[in-house]
Write an enzyme that holds these catalytic residues in place. Structure first.
Site, PDB file in Angstrom:
ATOM      1  N   VAL A 125      -6.687  -7.580  -6.493  1.00 11.55           N
ATOM      2  CA  VAL A 125      -5.664  -6.710  -5.819  1.00 11.55           C
ATOM      3  C   VAL A 125      -4.918  -5.817  -6.844  1.00 11.55           C
ATOM      4  O   VAL A 125      -4.919  -4.574  -6.558  1.00 11.55           O
ATOM      5  CB  VAL A 125      -4.254  -7.660  -5.320  1.00 11.55           C
ATOM      6  N   GLY A 126      -4.865  -6.327  -8.210  1.00 13.72           N
ATOM      7  CA  GLY A 126      -4.555  -5.094  -9.020  1.00 13.72           C
ATOM      8  C   GLY A 126      -5.416  -4.045  -9.339  1.00 13.72           C
ATOM      9  O   GLY A 126      -4.924  -2.985  -9.307  1.00 13.72           O
ATOM     10  N   THR A 147       0.904  -1.352   0.002  1.00 11.08           N
ATOM     11  CA  THR A 147      -0.067  -0.031   0.034  1.00 11.08           C
ATOM     12  C   THR A 147       0.897   1.311   0.037  1.00 11.08           C
ATOM     13  O   THR A 147       0.580   2.170  -0.662  1.00 11.08           O
ATOM     14  CB  THR A 147      -0.964   0.000   1.381  1.00 11.08           C
ATOM     15  N   THR A 177      -0.747 -17.585 -18.355  1.00 10.24           N
ATOM     16  CA  THR A 177      -1.028 -17.875 -19.733  1.00 10.24           C
ATOM     17  C   THR A 177      -1.500 -19.424 -19.937  1.00 10.24           C
ATOM     18  O   THR A 177      -1.513 -19.676 -21.098  1.00 10.24           O
ATOM     19  CB  THR A 177       0.202 -17.756 -20.555  1.00 10.24           C
ATOM     20  N   GLU A 205       0.018  -6.500 -14.716  1.00  9.04           N
ATOM     21  CA  GLU A 205       0.051  -7.777 -15.404  1.00  9.04           C
ATOM     22  C   GLU A 205      -0.901  -8.833 -14.394  1.00  9.04           C
ATOM     23  O   GLU A 205      -0.456  -9.311 -13.305  1.00  9.04           O
ATOM     24  CB  GLU A 205       1.440  -8.487 -15.159  1.00  9.04           C
ATOM     25  N   GLY A 211      -0.019  -9.811 -10.445  1.00 10.22           N
ATOM     26  CA  GLY A 211      -0.829 -10.712  -9.433  1.00 10.22           C
ATOM     27  C   GLY A 211      -2.222 -10.759  -9.742  1.00 10.22           C
ATOM     28  O   GLY A 211      -2.754 -10.736 -11.138  1.00 10.22           O
ATOM     29  N   SER A 212      -3.368 -10.878  -8.930  1.00  8.41           N
ATOM     30  CA  SER A 212      -4.572 -11.157  -9.060  1.00  8.41           C
ATOM     31  C   SER A 212      -5.349  -9.913  -9.776  1.00  8.41           C
ATOM     32  O   SER A 212      -4.960  -8.910  -9.500  1.00  8.41           O
ATOM     33  CB  SER A 212      -5.403 -11.427  -8.095  1.00  8.41           C
ATOM     34  N   GLY A 241       3.709 -19.113 -22.533  1.00  5.88           N
ATOM     35  CA  GLY A 241       4.983 -18.795 -22.785  1.00  5.88           C
ATOM     36  C   GLY A 241       5.108 -17.526 -23.587  1.00  5.88           C
ATOM     37  O   GLY A 241       3.988 -17.222 -24.185  1.00  5.88           O
ATOM     38  N   ALA A 242       6.358 -17.044 -23.897  1.00  2.00           N
ATOM     39  CA  ALA A 242       6.126 -15.663 -24.801  1.00  2.00           C
ATOM     40  C   ALA A 242       7.642 -15.368 -25.225  1.00  2.00           C
ATOM     41  O   ALA A 242       8.702 -15.789 -24.643  1.00  2.00           O
ATOM     42  CB  ALA A 242       5.929 -14.612 -23.798  1.00  2.00           C
TER      43      ALA A 242
END
Length: 467
Positions: free
Chosen positions: A211-212, A192, A264, A229, A207-208, A417-418
């Site tokens: 929370v994001g 925070t 992913t 992300e 994260g989720s 993958g990326a």
């Protein structure tokens, strides 16, 4: 920009020293990384941490690995101040020389790649080859950043942490402030504080979605910049002309790799093919990974994840799904569950639209291309997507404005993958952030439009005559 990255680690109340894995001969390699029974959770040029003591556990057997002393709010404040001062030093260094430091970090990681990969596997539950792959990705990002440092404009892509011990050593060897790459371990109070701190120019959060959203609101409230992300509810669409030799291993890897705990991961298999419904009924396709001579499948990260797995299975049954295979917790130490397949669910069933971070695959049958594309896009997240087809017209429709609305749009390869050279991230509830390659480095830069008048006249925009 000075940037802070927020991510979550599994830490629980402290455990007794005699039970720690780090003290067992089998895990003596942990000390090659400078780890001990009690580890500092703060780095800002010097190591510290006087906050709560927490323990990291191995999800393969739920045994404690070692302890970490987290940061207090006073230590967070000290770290931010030192990082701001270190930023002044770092920005005075020419971009190619900054690239040289990043190159040295990459080389230091290469020398420790196997033991770092083992640490990722031990603490996160990934299989060894995936653990090494995580470190290799860090190395690849360093290599990419070195190249960027010699391009016009001299940008350098900030890289993510793997082991701060190694990065700290490189900075010290080059007589640079360690606070250039700072670390502050802590709970919600530290997270925070970062989100609300006006001295933090950019907050990068992984994260989720839940929370994001909280992070985004706090950062936006102070008009800060954010890079999110978040979650993914990714689909593979299989058309009737798909190559089975590509589809089966792709679906297997993307749905059960990392035990379904990748952002992913493929969670929806949308198919028009009766053959695939027939083939998935052969449990050996997905169960062979449990008995294979190579290790291909690891545990869920926490006991709570096991409960989420069981809850999702019950919801899928209640919503009309047919359990094809899996659905059980394995009778062995650790957080192991069976890879699971459901058929018979509606494409818009609530559980299908829920991102559950576990190895459950929902197989759904479609009739038309338009229907399949629409189902891919109807979930709230927009991270990764893939189709399997030989029809080039369909490929270009998939890549076009009426195709996938995801940030990653693949053809004949899985969703997971990326490529380092391509920007990684997604749309909608995935957050819109981009990391790694392409021009994602621009998110870490301050953008300015500069106009220089080198004449003796004063030309005004749009030909205005102010006379």
């Amino acid at each position: 920009f000075w940037r802070a990255r927020v991510h979550s680690v599994r830490l629980l109340p402290s455990a007794a020293m005699s039970t720690l894995l780090i003290n067992q001969p089998k895990y003596a390699w942990l000390k090659e990384l400078g780890l001990s029974e009690d580890n500092n959770g703060v780095y800002n040029g010097t190591w510290g941490g006087t906050g709560e003591v927490v323990t990291s556990y191995c999800p393969a057997n739920n045994e404690p690995i070692a302890r970490v002393r987290q940061a207090t709010m006073a230590e967070y404040e000290e770290t931010v101040q030192k990082a701001r001062e270190a930023w002044k030093v770092w920005t005075d260094i020419p971009a190619p020389k900054r690239g040289e430091i990043v190159r040295q970090i990459g080389d230091a990681l290469r020398r420790k790649i196997k033991v770092l990969g083992s640490l990722v596997s031990l603490e996160m539950g990934k299989i060894y080859v995936e653990g090494v792959g995580e470190v290799q990705e860090y190395v690849d990002v360093c290599d990419y950043a070195v190249g960027l440092s010699r391009m016009i404009g001299g940008p350098v892509l900030p890289s993510e942490s793997t082991s701060y011990q190694i990065v700290a050593e490189v900075l010290e060897q080059n007589n640079l402030p360690g606070a250039i790459c700072s670390m502050t371990c802590g709970g919600a109070d530290i997270g925070t504080a970062i989100a609300k701190d006006e001295r933090v120019d950019l907050v990068s959060f992984t994260g989720s979605t839940h929370v994001g959203k909280q992070v985004a609101l706090m950062v936006q409230e102070r008009f800060g910049r954010q890079l999110l992300e978040l979650g993914g509810n990714n689909a593979i669409i299989v058309f009737e002309d798909a190559d089975l030799n590509l589809v089966v291993p792709s679906a297997l890897f993307a749905s059960v790799g990392t035990a379904g705990q990748r952002c992913t991961t493929t969670r929806r298999l949308v198919t028009k093919c009766n053959f695939f419904f027939l083939s998935i009924k052969d449990e050996s396709i997905f169960r062979f990974i449990v008995f294979c001579t190579s290790t291909l499948y690891g545990p869920l990260h926490t006991k709570q994840a096991v409960q989420q797995y069981l809850a999702a299975i019950e919801q899928a049954k209640q919503q009309g799904g047919t359990l094809v295979c899996g659905g059980k917790v394995m009778d062995r130490p650790g957080n192991y569950v069976e890879p699971t397949i459901f058929t018979g669910l509606a494409h818009d069933a609530p559980i299908v639209h829920t991102e559950t971070f576990v190895p459950i695959l929902y197989v759904i049958k479609f009739k038309t291309e338009e229907e399949a594309f629409a189902w891919n896009n109807e979930v709230k997240q927009g991270l990764s997507s893939s189709i399997f087809t030989k029809d080039m017209g369909r490929v270009f429709r998939w890549l076009g404005p009426k195709g996938s609305d995801c940030g990653i749009v693949n053809v004949n390869i899985p969703t997971s993958g990326a490529e380092i050279g391509g920007a990684f991230g997604g749309e909608k509830h995935t957050g819109g952030g981009r990391e790694s390659g392409s021009d994602s480095w621009k998110q870490y830069m301050r953008r300015s439009t500069c106009t220089i008048n080198y004449s003796k006249d004063l030309p005004l925009a749009q030909g205005i005559k102010f006379e």
